[in-house]
Write a protein that holds these residues in place. Structure first.
Motif, PDB file in Angstrom:
ATOM      1  N   PHE A 197       0.843  -1.194   0.000  1.00 53.75           N
ATOM      2  CA  PHE A 197       0.000   0.000   0.000  1.00 53.75           C
ATOM      3  C   PHE A 197       0.880   1.247   0.000  1.00 53.75           C
ATOM      4  CE2 PHE A 197      -2.671  -3.340   1.517  1.00 53.75           C
ATOM      5  CZ  PHE A 197      -3.934  -3.045   1.023  1.00 53.75           C
ATOM      6  N   THR A 198       0.442   2.265  -0.754  1.00 53.29           N
ATOM      7  CA  THR A 198       1.188   3.509  -0.839  1.00 53.29           C
ATOM      8  C   THR A 198       0.209   4.680  -0.742  1.00 53.29           C
ATOM      9  OG1 THR A 198       0.990   3.845  -3.241  1.00 53.29           O
ATOM     10  CG2 THR A 198       2.739   2.358  -2.473  1.00 53.29           C
ATOM     11  N   LYS A 199       0.742   5.887  -0.845  1.00 54.47           N
ATOM     12  CA  LYS A 199      -0.108   7.077  -0.805  1.00 54.47           C
ATOM     13  C   LYS A 199      -1.040   7.145  -2.009  1.00 54.47           C
ATOM     14  CE  LYS A 199       3.264  10.134  -3.055  1.00 54.47           C
ATOM     15  NZ  LYS A 199       2.487  10.312  -4.295  1.00 54.47           N
ATOM     16  N   ASP A 200      -0.792   6.334  -3.025  1.00 53.57           N
ATOM     17  CA  ASP A 200      -1.619   6.344  -4.238  1.00 53.57           C
ATOM     18  C   ASP A 200      -2.630   5.200  -4.282  1.00 53.57           C
ATOM     19  OD1 ASP A 200      -0.273   8.602  -5.365  1.00 53.57           O
ATOM     20  OD2 ASP A 200       1.405   7.271  -5.864  1.00 53.57           O
ATOM     21  N   THR A 201      -2.644   4.351  -3.259  1.00 54.10           N
ATOM     22  CA  THR A 201      -3.566   3.218  -3.247  1.00 54.10           C
ATOM     23  C   THR A 201      -4.950   3.642  -2.771  1.00 54.10           C
ATOM     24  OG1 THR A 201      -1.724   1.731  -2.677  1.00 54.10           O
ATOM     25  CG2 THR A 201      -3.961   0.876  -2.414  1.00 54.10           C
ATOM     26  N   LYS A 202      -5.953   3.374  -3.587  1.00 53.42           N
ATOM     27  CA  LYS A 202      -7.331   3.667  -3.191  1.00 53.42           C
ATOM     28  C   LYS A 202      -7.807   2.585  -2.216  1.00 53.42           C
ATOM     29  CE  LYS A 202      -8.345   5.773  -7.664  1.00 53.42           C
ATOM     30  NZ  LYS A 202      -9.157   5.701  -8.907  1.00 53.42           N
ATOM     31  N   ILE A 203      -8.446   3.024  -1.140  1.00 53.19           N
ATOM     32  CA  ILE A 203      -8.897   2.105  -0.093  1.00 53.19           C
ATOM     33  C   ILE A 203     -10.394   2.281   0.133  1.00 53.19           C
ATOM     34  CG2 ILE A 203      -8.684   1.527   2.357  1.00 53.19           C
ATOM     35  CD1 ILE A 203      -5.732   2.284   2.173  1.00 53.19           C
ATOM     36  N   LEU A 204     -11.084   1.170   0.260  1.00 57.37           N
ATOM     37  CA  LEU A 204     -12.532   1.195   0.490  1.00 57.37           C
ATOM     38  C   LEU A 204     -12.829   1.706   1.897  1.00 57.37           C
ATOM     39  CD1 LEU A 204     -15.453   0.495  -0.281  1.00 57.37           C
ATOM     40  CD2 LEU A 204     -14.980  -1.864   0.412  1.00 57.37           C
ATOM     41  N   GLY A 205     -13.652   2.735   1.971  1.00 59.60           N
ATOM     42  CA  GLY A 205     -13.985   3.326   3.270  1.00 59.60           C
ATOM     43  C   GLY A 205     -15.153   2.663   3.949  1.00 59.60           C
ATOM     44  N   TRP A 206     -15.854   1.742   3.245  1.00 65.21           N
ATOM     45  CA  TRP A 206     -17.064   1.137   3.782  1.00 65.21           C
ATOM     46  C   TRP A 206     -17.991   2.235   4.336  1.00 65.21           C
ATOM     47  CZ3 TRP A 206     -18.665  -3.523   2.465  1.00 65.21           C
ATOM     48  CH2 TRP A 206     -17.738  -4.522   2.151  1.00 65.21           C
ATOM     49  N   SER A 207     -18.372   2.164   5.592  1.00 65.11           N
ATOM     50  CA  SER A 207     -19.381   3.097   6.119  1.00 65.11           C
ATOM     51  C   SER A 207     -18.875   4.521   6.309  1.00 65.11           C
ATOM     52  CB  SER A 207     -19.958   2.574   7.437  1.00 65.11           C
ATOM     53  OG  SER A 207     -20.800   1.472   7.205  1.00 65.11           O
ATOM     54  N   MET A 208     -17.608   4.781   6.063  1.00 65.73           N
ATOM     55  CA  MET A 208     -17.172   6.174   6.021  1.00 65.73           C
ATOM     56  C   MET A 208     -17.906   6.906   4.900  1.00 65.73           C
ATOM     57  SD  MET A 208     -13.178   6.461   7.084  1.00 65.73           S
ATOM     58  CE  MET A 208     -12.445   5.871   5.555  1.00 65.73           C
TER      59      MET A 208
END
Length: 463
Positions: A197-208
Motif C-alpha cells: 500500500f502507498t499514498k496512491d492506493t485507493k482504499i474502500l472506506g465502507w461506512s465512512m
C-alpha cells in the motif's frame, strides 16, 4: 467342538448383519445431515460468492491490486474464503462460486465502479457516468498534491508520535493496519503504509461513505435547496405511520423504521448489498416499529435511502451522478475518490466509497475547517455542530452520520472528537481542540485494534 464352532459362526454372522445395518443407518444419517446443512446454508452461498466477486472486482479494477493479494488477504476470512474467484480483464469482471455452487458475477463500469449483476443486467442500457474535473491546482497538500515544505513544530514530541503510530503496525497479523496519516495544522506530521500500500492506493472506506452522504445534504442545505427538518418526500409514507419521518430523523438513524444490521448472518444489510439491484428502496419499504426519535437503530439501508432521495433534487440522473463530485469531491481535490453505484445507478452511500488515505484526510480537514476549503465555503459552519451533536438513545456515540466521543468512549482522547467510521477499521478522526486529523485504514477494528491507545498516544505527543 463342532457346536461351539457353529455358534461362533452364527454370532459372527449376526454381528456382521448388525454392523451392516448400523453402518447403513449411520450413512443415511450423514446424508440427511449433509442435505439439511446444504438446504440451511444454501442462501448463504449467495452472499459468500457475492461478497467475494464484488470485493475482487472492486479491488482489481479500482484499487489496481492483484487478484492474488485479494485471495490471500481480503477474501481469506471465515466463510468468504470458501469462494473461488476468477478475474476476466477483458470484460473487467470477476466471478465467484462456492464449490461450483451459486456463481455470482461483478462487473466494473467506468465512473461507477463494480456492481453485482443478475440475469436482468444489460450493459448497454445504462451508460451514464459522472463528469469529473481533475484540475491540478498546483498547490501543496492539502489544497493540491504538491509536496509540502518540511515543517517542524516545537510543541510536538516526535518520538512519542512515532511510537503511537508504530503501535498500529506493531503486530501486523493482529492489528492489520494498512495506512495511517496524521495531519496537524494542515501539515502531514506522520504517514506510514503497510507493504503493498502507498499514498496512491485507493482504499474502500465502507461506512465512512455514510459521512460523505451526510455532507451532500449539508451542501444542499447551505445552498438553500433543502432543510433537514423537512419531511422525507416519499409518497408511500404519506398516509401511514411513517408520514412524520424527516431528513433529520434519517440522518440521525432515529426514523423508527425496522432494520437488521448484521454482517455475520443473512440480514437486511447483507441482502441489500448482495442481492438488490436498487438498494435505495430496501429501507423505504420497511415498516415503522417506533415513532421517530423513540429509538436509535443504525441502518445502512437508511443511508442508501438518503442517497436515492438525493435524486429528487435534480432534473436528471446525470445531474445526480455529477453532484457529489462537482459540489464536494473534486472541489476539494479528492480526485482519487470514486463512489460505486448499484445496478440501476444509485450511489451506494452506505458502503462503497473509495479514496487514497490522503484524500480521506482532505475530507477530515474540510470538517476541521468547518466547511471552508481554502477560502471557499462548501457548507455552513453550523453544519459541523449539527453532525457532531449527540443523537438521542445513541449513548452519545452518534451524531448525523458521524460517530462521536462525546461521552468519552475513548478516555484518552478529547471529547470533542468526531469521526467517520467503516467496517474492518476504516477511520477519519477529527479532533478540533487539537487541530488534528488522523486517518487509519486496515482489516481490524476496535477493540482488536487499540483505538484509545493509538489515538491517545498521538494526542499526548502534541503539547
Amino acid at each position: 467342538m463342532n457346536g461351539i464352532k457353529q455358534n461362533l459362526l452364527f454370532l459372527k454372522k449376526r454381528l456382521t448383519n448388525f454392523n451392516m445395518k448400523n453402518l447403513k443407518r449411520l450413512l443415511l444419517l450423514i446424508v440427511v445431515v449433509i442435505i439439511v446443512a446444504v438446504v440451511y446454508n444454501y442462501p448463504k452461498l449467495n452472499m459468500i460468492s457475492g461478497y467475494a466477486a464484488k470485493n475482487m472486482a472492486s479491488n482489481v479494477f479500482i484499487a489496481n491490486r492483484t487478484a492474488e493479494a485479494i485471495n490471500k488477504v481480503d477474501n481469506n476470512v471465515p466463510l468468504i474464503k470458501l469462494a473461488k474467484s476468477k478475474v476476466d480483464n477483458k470484460s473487467k469482471s470477476a466471478t465467484s462460486s462456492v464449490y461450483g455452487l451459486m456463481s455470482r458475477k461483478a462487473v466494473y463500469r467506468d465512473g461507477l465502479g463494480a456492481v453485482l449483476v443478475n440475469d436482468d443486467y444489460d450493459p448497454t442500457k445504462f451508460t451514464l457516468q459522472p463528469h469529473r474535473d481533475f484540475t491540478n491546482t498546483g498547490l501543496p497538500f492539502p489544497y493540491g498534491n504538491k509536496k509540502q515544505k518540511d515543517t517542524v513544530f516545537a510543541n510536538i514530541d516526535y518520538t512519542k508520535l512515532l511510537k503511537a503510530i508504530g503501535l498500529g503496525f506493531s503486530n501486523p497479523d493482529v492489528q492489520k493496519t494498512r495506512s495511517t496519516i496524521v495531519i496537524y495544522k494542515d501539515q502531514i506530521i506522520a504517514e506510514q503504509y503497510d507493504g503493498g500500500f502507498t499514498k496512491d492506493t485507493k482504499i474502500l472506506g465502507w461506512s465512512m461513505t455514510k459521512s460523505i452522504v451526510s455532507t451532500l445534504y449539508g451542501i444542499l442545505q447551505c445552498n438553500g435547496k433543502l432543510n433537514v427538518s423537512q419531511l422525507a418526500p416519499i409518497p408511500e409514507w404519506k398516509n401511514d405511520n411513517r408520514k412524520n419521518i424527516t431528513y433529520n430523523h434519517l440522518l440521525r438513524m432515529q426514523s423508527g423504521l425496522e432494520w437488521d444490521e448484521n454482517y455475520t448472518e443473512i440480514s437486511d444489510a447483507t441482502k441489500m448489498l448482495f442481492l438488490e439491484s436498487d438498494m435505495s428502496l430496501v429501507q423505504q419499504n420497511k415498516d415503522a416499529i417506533a415513532k421517530p426519535t423513540e429509538i436509535w437503530n443504525y441502518s445502512s439501508g437508511t443511508s442508501n435511502l438518503l442517497s436515492g432521495l438525493l435524486k429528487k433534487k435534480f432534473n436528471s440522473h446525470q445531474e445526480y451522478l455529477d453532484f457529489p463530485y462537482t459540489s464536494l469531491i473534486d472541489k476539494i481535490g479528492m480526485h482519487s475518490m470514486l463512489i460505486e453505484a448499484d445496478m440501476v445507478g444509485n450511489y451506494v452511500g452506505s458502503s462503497y466509497g473509495w479514496a487514497t488515505t490522503r484524500d480521506w484526510a482532505k475530507f477530515g480537514l474540510l470538517y476541521l475547517h468547518k466547511g471552508n476549503w481554502n477560502g471557499e465555503r462548501i457548507f455552513d459552519a453550523n453544519w459541523v455542530d449539527y453532525v457532531a451533536k449527540p443523537t438521542a438513545h445513541s449513548n452519545g456515540t452518534y451524531g448525523a452520520h458521524f460517530w462521536l466521543n462525546a461521552e468519552g468512549r475513548f478516555p484518552d482522547v478529547p471529547k470533542d472528537m468526531y469521526y467517520a467510521s467503516g467496517y474492518q477499521g476504516q477511520y477519519v478522526f477529527i479532533v478540533p481542540s487539537k487541530n488534528l486529523v488522523v486517518v487509519r485504514t486496515g482489516l481490524a477494528t476496535y477493540p482488536i485494534f487499540d483505538l484509545n491507545g493509538f489515538l491517545g498516544g498521538i494526542v499526548k505527543a502534541i503539547k
